[in-house]
Enzyme design. Structure first.
Site, PDB file in Angstrom:
ATOM      1  N   ARG B  62       4.161  -1.354  -4.647  1.00  8.29           N
ATOM      2  CA  ARG B  62       3.080  -0.705  -5.378  1.00  8.29           C
ATOM      3  C   ARG B  62       3.643   0.499  -6.162  1.00  8.29           C
ATOM      4  NH1 ARG B  62      -1.665  -0.059  -8.060  1.00  8.29           N
ATOM      5  NH2 ARG B  62      -0.210   1.166  -9.248  1.00  8.29           N
ATOM      6  N   ASP B  63       4.466   1.252  -5.483  1.00  5.80           N
ATOM      7  CA  ASP B  63       5.140   2.374  -6.136  1.00  5.80           C
ATOM      8  C   ASP B  63       6.006   1.906  -7.285  1.00  5.80           C
ATOM      9  OD1 ASP B  63       4.405   4.759  -5.206  1.00  5.80           O
ATOM     10  OD2 ASP B  63       6.086   5.052  -3.841  1.00  5.80           O
TER      11      ASP B  63
END
Lengths: 481, 106
Positions: B62-63
């Site tokens: 996600r990062d």
């Protein structure tokens, strides 16, 4: 992005800045950012609350009005007026992406001169060039190769400029004409724009020359030292005969034609020596009587001990005289008028644009000098000095030597500049001056520090006075230049 | 109430960027939408919105995807401009599709 505060407890303190008191506010120039802001007394009190390092969080909550305090703190921190006190952010010697595109070429079209000025750095005691290395006149072929190099190594730039220099430039007028034509044609083909400038002693200004220079919108700078006595003593012909009465009518004719054609300002460039420090008389003669649009003064470049070198007392007198001219400048600016004192005009422009220099000038960066023989130097003052060569027009720029010089000349490496408030504009000063003084072009010019700081204070005070009287005056400095 | 007036060009640029702190600078505030991870979906980087680490983005993809999509952090993600233009094509909604992001081996 709202705050520059760090997320953990850290003390903040007032960062280095310079102040000038105005009518309704205090003008504050932050050294690290070169931002210039007006602070009322309340904002000034916030700034002074951090004269000794303290924890801002504790200060915010101390006397109520927390939001107000936070807001003022954040604004001052953003401007670079408050900074963390517990560690020092270094001035990193970061260079722009290299190779940096060229923008300006200074062509030494000739080594010859018809004058014998007492202080000349090109032929006098402080010369840097290994004389007789190059031909007396630059050839057509060398000039074209130089122009080709400018076009090749200037990726991304729309506007290019060429400055003609010498010797006495007009001794090679045919080359100036042909280079102008060649570069203009090339620029048209690539949808770029040329601008041209030239420095001359004015002795060879004929009708033909004046017509050509004004038609091509040349930026024209004339080396002239003042009224007859000064000019004749410092800038005589090779025969020893004075030049004043020869150049004055030519200059007046040039200024008249240029004005009629709406040309760029014609500038006088005055070399100030120990014998000619009467700046006001000189200014009055050049701006008042001869009608120059701009008059700039440059203290003579000299190793100490020469009889023309300026002494401490001369510098003091010079500063006083600049102060009187600054008063005059303020009167003109308050009425919305131009003033010809170009040193101050340039300084106010830099202050207003928030100039913050990593290098003192564009030498070796966007600008290179070309010798008559086609050697590339950092600027026109360094051409034909083998030691400072950074290529030739045939082999191109020596990017390794160029980079080495830019690294060494960066203000980040000039440790003595790191605590000086003049740093954003001075950045250590002229490389050539440093070479003459210290035999090292990348040394800061420590002999000038006091003078530069006093001069910048005068600039800031003048800025404040004009901003108080007529803020609209500064719109002329809004365009990037 | 203190008054801080940005005067030169540099000061005005700073004021435009930190508009909230300058009473006089609202007219100069930038029109661009704010850029940055914390303003969009991801709760943040080093710390979450509560100042802790419990709600930090998980999983790390996600990062990673945020580096590519909403933040410009090119060193951390495949170069989507020239070499790997399609590396994230199969990831339509990162909240659901994070596991479909391709691996790129330089």
């Amino acid at each position: 992005m709202g705050s520059l505060r760090l997320g953990y407890a850290v003390n903040y303190a007032t960062a280095q800045h310079r102040r000038a008191r105005g009518k309704d506010m205090t003008y504050v120039w932050a050294t690290r950012s070169a931002a210039l802001a007006g602070l009322d007394d309340a904002a000034l009190a916030v700034l002074d609350s951090f004269a000794a390092p303290r924890d801002p969080e504790a200060w915010f909550g101390a006397e109520g009005a927390e939001d107000e305090r936070r807001k003022s703190f954040d604004a001052l921190a953003a401007l670079g007026l408050l900074e963390p006190a517990d560690f020092r952010v270094p001035i990193a010697p970061d260079l722009p992406a290299l190779p940096y595109p060229l923008g300006t070429l200074v062509l030494n079209v000739t080594n010859k001169c018809n004058l014998s000025c007492s202080y000349c750095y090109e032929y006098g005691e402080d010369r840097i060039n290994e004389s007789s290395r190059g031909p007396a006149l630059m050839s057509e072929e060398t000039a074209r190769q130089a122009v080709d190099l400018l076009f090749k190594d200037s990726a991304g730039r729309r506007n290019l400029s060429i400055t003609f220099f010498g010797g006495e430039t007009l001794l090679n007028f045919p080359l100036i004409k042909s280079v102008t034509e060649y570069a203009n044609a090339k620029a048209r083909g690539e949808r770029r724009r040329m601008s041209f400038a030239l420095t001359t002693n004015a002795t060879l200004l004929t009708e033909e020359v004046i017509d050509f220079l004004t038609a091509e919108h040349f930026g024209i700078n004339i080396s002239i030292d003042g009224p007859r006595a000064t000019q004749d003593a410092q800038r005589p012909f090779l025969s020893g005969k004075g030049t004043h009465d020869v150049v004055v009518p030519k200059i007046q004719r040039l200024i008249a034609v240029n004005r009629e054609r709406g040309g760029r300002p014609v500038g006088a460039r005055v070399t100030v020596t120990a014998q000619s420090a009467d700046v006001q008389t000189i200014y009055q003669h050049l701006a008042g009587e001869l009608g120059f649009d701009a008059v700039g003064f440059a203290p003579v470049t000299s190793a100490p001990g020469r009889d023309y070198a300026l002494t401490g007392e001369n510098y003091f007198t010079l500063l006083q005289a600049f102060g009187v001219l600054a008063d005059d400048f303020v009167s003109a600016a308050s009425a919305g008028k131009n003033h010809a004192f170009s040193n101050l005009n340039d300084l106010l422009r830099e202050l207003h644009q928030g100039v913050n220099k990593a290098h003192p000038c564009g030498a070796g960066l966007g600008l290179v000098g070309v010798s008559t023989g086609g050697e590339l130097g950092l600027c026109h003052r360094f051409v034909e000095s083998g030691e400072h060569a950074i290529g030739t027009v045939t082999s191109g720029l020596d990017e390794e030597r160029r980079r080495a010089f830019l690294e060494a000349g960066h203000v980040g490496t000039k440790v003595s500049c790191h605590d000086c408030f003049a740093r954003p504009i001075c950045s250590g000063g002229c490389y050539h001056e440093a070479w003459v003084r210290y035999a090292d072009a990348t040394q800061p010019n420590l002999h000038s520090c006091e003078w530069i700081r006093a001069w910048l204070d005068l600039g800031l005070i003048t800025y404040a006075r004009i901003m108080d009287a007529n803020p609209a005056f500064f719109t002329r400095y809004e365009e990037a230049s | 109430m203190s008054r801080i007036t940005p005067l030169n060009r540099k000061a005005r640029r700073i004021a435009a960027r930190f508009a909230g702190s300058f009473a006089d600078a609202h007219a100069l505030a930038p029109q661009d939408p704010p850029l940055g991870c914390t303003t969009i979906f991801a709760p943040g980087w080093e710390v979450d919105t509560d100042g802790g680490t419990a709600n930090l983005c998980t999983p790390i993809e996600r990062d990673l995807y945020d580096c590519h999509h909403s933040c410009y952090w090119p060193a951390q993600v495949p170069d989507a401009l020239t070499n790997s233009p399609n590396w994230a094509q199969s990831c339509g909604a990162p909240v659901n599709d994070w596991s479909k992001i391709d691996l790129v081996f330089p």
